[in-house]
Design a protein around this motif. Sequence first.
Motif, PDB file in Angstrom:
ATOM      1  N   ALA A 110       0.050 -10.190  -6.117  1.00 63.56           N
ATOM      2  CA  ALA A 110      -0.117  -9.422  -4.879  1.00 63.56           C
ATOM      3  C   ALA A 110       1.192  -8.754  -4.463  1.00 63.56           C
ATOM      4  CB  ALA A 110      -0.631 -10.328  -3.766  1.00 63.56           C
ATOM      5  N   THR A 111       2.335  -9.399  -4.749  1.00 64.32           N
ATOM      6  CA  THR A 111       3.600  -8.783  -4.342  1.00 64.32           C
ATOM      7  C   THR A 111       3.868  -7.482  -5.108  1.00 64.32           C
ATOM      8  OG1 THR A 111       4.937 -10.005  -5.944  1.00 64.32           O
ATOM      9  CG2 THR A 111       4.673 -10.999  -3.779  1.00 64.32           C
ATOM     10  N   MET A 112       3.195  -7.285  -6.242  1.00 62.46           N
ATOM     11  CA  MET A 112       3.368  -6.029  -6.985  1.00 62.46           C
ATOM     12  C   MET A 112       2.848  -4.838  -6.181  1.00 62.46           C
ATOM     13  SD  MET A 112       2.911  -6.391 -11.052  1.00 62.46           S
ATOM     14  CE  MET A 112       1.416  -7.298 -11.290  1.00 62.46           C
ATOM     15  N   MET A 113       1.895  -5.138  -5.260  1.00 62.66           N
ATOM     16  CA  MET A 113       1.299  -4.074  -4.449  1.00 62.66           C
ATOM     17  C   MET A 113       2.225  -3.600  -3.333  1.00 62.66           C
ATOM     18  SD  MET A 113      -1.882  -2.858  -4.602  1.00 62.66           S
ATOM     19  CE  MET A 113      -2.239  -2.679  -2.854  1.00 62.66           C
ATOM     20  N   ILE A 114       3.228  -4.433  -3.007  1.00 66.97           N
ATOM     21  CA  ILE A 114       4.081  -4.105  -1.865  1.00 66.97           C
ATOM     22  C   ILE A 114       5.256  -3.255  -2.338  1.00 66.97           C
ATOM     23  CG2 ILE A 114       5.468  -5.018   0.011  1.00 66.97           C
ATOM     24  CD1 ILE A 114       3.849  -7.617  -0.248  1.00 66.97           C
TER      25      ILE A 114
ATOM     26  N   VAL B 239      -5.531   6.425 -12.504  1.00 70.40           N
ATOM     27  CA  VAL B 239      -5.807   6.917 -11.155  1.00 70.40           C
ATOM     28  C   VAL B 239      -5.256   5.949 -10.108  1.00 70.40           C
ATOM     29  CG1 VAL B 239      -7.639   7.475  -9.507  1.00 70.40           C
ATOM     30  CG2 VAL B 239      -7.807   8.273 -11.862  1.00 70.40           C
ATOM     31  N   VAL B 240      -5.489   4.639 -10.312  1.00 65.79           N
ATOM     32  CA  VAL B 240      -4.996   3.650  -9.344  1.00 65.79           C
ATOM     33  C   VAL B 240      -3.475   3.707  -9.227  1.00 65.79           C
ATOM     34  CG1 VAL B 240      -4.734   1.173  -8.893  1.00 65.79           C
ATOM     35  CG2 VAL B 240      -6.957   2.088  -9.541  1.00 65.79           C
ATOM     36  N   GLY B 246       1.849   7.938  -5.869  1.00 68.68           N
ATOM     37  CA  GLY B 246       1.809   9.252  -5.230  1.00 68.68           C
ATOM     38  C   GLY B 246       1.995   9.175  -3.723  1.00 68.68           C
ATOM     39  N   PHE B 247       1.339   8.192  -3.098  1.00 67.21           N
ATOM     40  CA  PHE B 247       1.473   8.073  -1.648  1.00 67.21           C
ATOM     41  C   PHE B 247       2.875   7.619  -1.253  1.00 67.21           C
ATOM     42  CE2 PHE B 247      -3.223   7.992  -1.592  1.00 67.21           C
ATOM     43  CZ  PHE B 247      -3.401   8.973  -0.641  1.00 67.21           C
ATOM     44  N   GLN B 248       3.605   7.020  -2.210  1.00 66.74           N
ATOM     45  CA  GLN B 248       4.955   6.542  -1.909  1.00 66.74           C
ATOM     46  C   GLN B 248       6.024   7.499  -2.412  1.00 66.74           C
ATOM     47  OE1 GLN B 248       4.762   2.821  -3.821  1.00 66.74           O
ATOM     48  NE2 GLN B 248       3.263   2.018  -2.403  1.00 66.74           N
ATOM     49  N   VAL B 249       5.651   8.728  -2.731  1.00 68.99           N
ATOM     50  CA  VAL B 249       6.590   9.700  -3.287  1.00 68.99           C
ATOM     51  C   VAL B 249       7.798   9.862  -2.357  1.00 68.99           C
ATOM     52  CG1 VAL B 249       5.299  11.614  -2.236  1.00 68.99           C
ATOM     53  CG2 VAL B 249       6.809  12.055  -4.159  1.00 68.99           C
ATOM     54  N   PHE B 250       9.003   9.822  -2.932  1.00 67.03           N
ATOM     55  CA  PHE B 250      10.205  10.021  -2.105  1.00 67.03           C
ATOM     56  C   PHE B 250      11.388  10.626  -2.871  1.00 67.03           C
ATOM     57  CE2 PHE B 250      14.342   8.375  -0.538  1.00 67.03           C
ATOM     58  CZ  PHE B 250      14.394   9.087   0.639  1.00 67.03           C
ATOM     59  N   LEU B 295      -2.910   2.272   4.214  1.00 69.45           N
ATOM     60  CA  LEU B 295      -3.582   3.393   3.565  1.00 69.45           C
ATOM     61  C   LEU B 295      -3.672   3.164   2.049  1.00 69.45           C
ATOM     62  CD1 LEU B 295      -4.695   6.362   3.775  1.00 69.45           C
ATOM     63  CD2 LEU B 295      -2.382   7.092   3.214  1.00 69.45           C
ATOM     64  N   VAL B 296      -2.533   2.767   1.451  1.00 71.96           N
ATOM     65  CA  VAL B 296      -2.509   2.530   0.004  1.00 71.96           C
ATOM     66  C   VAL B 296      -3.466   1.393  -0.356  1.00 71.96           C
ATOM     67  CG1 VAL B 296      -1.071   1.780  -1.927  1.00 71.96           C
ATOM     68  CG2 VAL B 296      -0.177   3.406  -0.280  1.00 71.96           C
ATOM     69  N   LEU B 297      -3.434   0.346   0.467  1.00 67.76           N
ATOM     70  CA  LEU B 297      -4.318  -0.798   0.235  1.00 67.76           C
ATOM     71  C   LEU B 297      -5.780  -0.362   0.304  1.00 67.76           C
ATOM     72  CD1 LEU B 297      -3.968  -3.896  -0.154  1.00 67.76           C
ATOM     73  CD2 LEU B 297      -4.501  -4.134   2.266  1.00 67.76           C
ATOM     74  N   ALA B 298      -6.116   0.433   1.345  1.00 68.43           N
ATOM     75  CA  ALA B 298      -7.496   0.884   1.517  1.00 68.43           C
ATOM     76  C   ALA B 298      -7.935   1.738   0.330  1.00 68.43           C
ATOM     77  CB  ALA B 298      -7.629   1.672   2.822  1.00 68.43           C
ATOM     78  N   VAL B 299      -7.062   2.671  -0.071  1.00 68.77           N
ATOM     79  CA  VAL B 299      -7.402   3.547  -1.197  1.00 68.77           C
ATOM     80  C   VAL B 299      -7.628   2.714  -2.459  1.00 68.77           C
ATOM     81  CG1 VAL B 299      -6.457   5.312  -2.737  1.00 68.77           C
ATOM     82  CG2 VAL B 299      -6.266   5.585  -0.269  1.00 68.77           C
ATOM     83  N   THR B 300      -6.771   1.703  -2.672  1.00 69.37           N
ATOM     84  CA  THR B 300      -6.899   0.867  -3.862  1.00 69.37           C
ATOM     85  C   THR B 300      -8.180   0.035  -3.813  1.00 69.37           C
ATOM     86  OG1 THR B 300      -4.498   0.759  -3.911  1.00 69.37           O
ATOM     87  CG2 THR B 300      -5.659  -0.771  -5.323  1.00 69.37           C
ATOM     88  N   VAL B 301      -8.459  -0.547  -2.649  1.00 69.41           N
ATOM     89  CA  VAL B 301      -9.665  -1.384  -2.525  1.00 69.41           C
ATOM     90  C   VAL B 301     -10.928  -0.538  -2.724  1.00 69.41           C
ATOM     91  CG1 VAL B 301     -11.045  -2.736  -0.891  1.00 69.41           C
ATOM     92  CG2 VAL B 301      -8.599  -3.185  -1.120  1.00 69.41           C
TER      93      VAL B 301
END
Lengths: 271, 314
Positions: A110-114, B239-240, B246-250, B295-301
């Motif tokens: 799960a920490t990979m997601m953060i 895609v995942v 992509g959402f974390q682009v910086f 947002l990232v979590l929701a998109v992934t789920v």
Amino acid sequence: MPERIRRILLTAVVALGALVMFFPFAWTVSTSLSPGVGLDATPQLIPDDPTLAAYRELFANTPFARVIANSLGLAITTTALQLTTSSLAGYAFSRLAFPGRGLVFGLYLATMMIPIQVLIVPLFVQMRSLGLVDTYLGVLLPGVASAFGVFLLRQAMNSVPRELDEAATIDGAGHFRIFARLVLPLVGPALASLAVFAFMSSWNGFLWPLIILRSEHLQTLPLALAGLQGQYTTQWDVMMAGSVVSVLPMLALYLFAQKYVIQGVAGTGLK
Amino acid sequence: MTAPSAVGISRTTRPLAPPRRTRRGSRLRYTLTVLAFLLPSALPLLAFTIYPMIGAFWTSLHSWNLIGVMEWVGLENYTTLLTDDATRRVFANTLYYVVGYLPLVYIGGLALALALNSLIPARNLLRGIYFLPVVTSWIVVALVWRWLLNPSVGVVNAMLGGLGIDGPGWWTDPYWAMPSIILASAWKDLGFVMIILLAGLQAIPTDVQEAAMIDGAGRFRRLLNITLPLLSPSTFFVVVISLINGFQVFDQVYAMTGGGPAGSSTVVVQQIYDLTFRYSSAGEASALSWLLFLLVLAVTVIQLIGQRRWVTYA
């Protein structure tokens, strides 16, 4: 024969694409050898009289030598730490029974997601209260362990036959001996993959060093390169020389370990 | 923490079981062994990932300038952000990036993977060249592309000029800043997508393709009805991962445009950075971090749930 013509056409298209992909690299090297370009005209791909003046300028007037040493030291340390912590944990999840093992492994994943981006404010505050802002240790600490590395090595260790451990156990070997003498030597390719990824992420890392480092003499390559843009706004030869210098070590490592990098990437996609 | 019951564990996973001797000393020793293997990674992950994650949420409920006393404001940071035009713009810009980048890199990567999966000469060399940008740092790539896309003396506009086309201002032009970033990003990540899809293609059994060929299915039909469905797990992975990244682009935004011109390419993470270190609003920055994470979590789920409809596991 249409099949043969099709294949020749396909090869031509893919090779042309590779040329296009490679062009920015060639252009970078070419620009770095053409002093004084970029102010009023587009330079030529093959410079008339190539010189290393831009490289001399880079090392004489910016702390680039020190910066390379910083990046190298941090990348090597991060790689060594990640290999150690990941292989130990990989062994625990592959070979040791303990209550809640599945749950703990799930937490690791799960920490990979953060992403680091979410953590920058509290991590910065944490480092400040530990007095680690603007220190090497402050850059290093968040990268000591890697959940991805644990996952990679656990998978690799799971494919080492358990009969080998049993034989060693009967011979009186403990877990540390089985780990160091038996399992670790058999997961070499996975260790190589992780080593390249760890080195790469430290070498190329930007956001965290940008936040935690202040002093010029502690800077890493990506920071120094971003800084060149301010110092040499239109001196593209110097900026491209900096780019060449910072890509070369990674390139050398890549050519040396290409097989493992590609295997590592391909493997993550299949799991 | 209680020591594991040796009997209970040995029943399920025999070769892994701790020593059967129930003497207190050896059980303690086994516990210490487990901890010695686990703690070197567990402690840093706890200290530098889990703890700050909770810390970010705590900070997001306060007004704080990083120095003074934290002042409890409840959900005010979130309501401020959600009604703010700047927030809407950075999310819109980030979405623009993702929508432009993903199809480009996926279709390009798929075409390459298909080409390199057939028998053409120098496959490994070509594969190596396409993968080269993946190992290059973002800052170098951004710098090099700023140079290639330089409006006045860049090589791309010089080539376009040779074709009689007046090249755009690229990263100096509000309309072209984001397309410039997307172009450079696609160039950098193409090789990564290619390798993932190539591995997926190589895992497809050849007899399925041969059977379809014997049944008289053409090249295009085989691609559409066999290859793509069997490749769907790899596509799903691409895609995942691409959406998460992509959402974390910086990095590339910071180095190519700095978010400009006139905020036309400012993305969410850039805004988090600016809120923290330029405007000293750590509370709002943390709230924005959490919004991005959710947002990232929701998109992934959503993708994990949606995959049942289109991902075929052979």
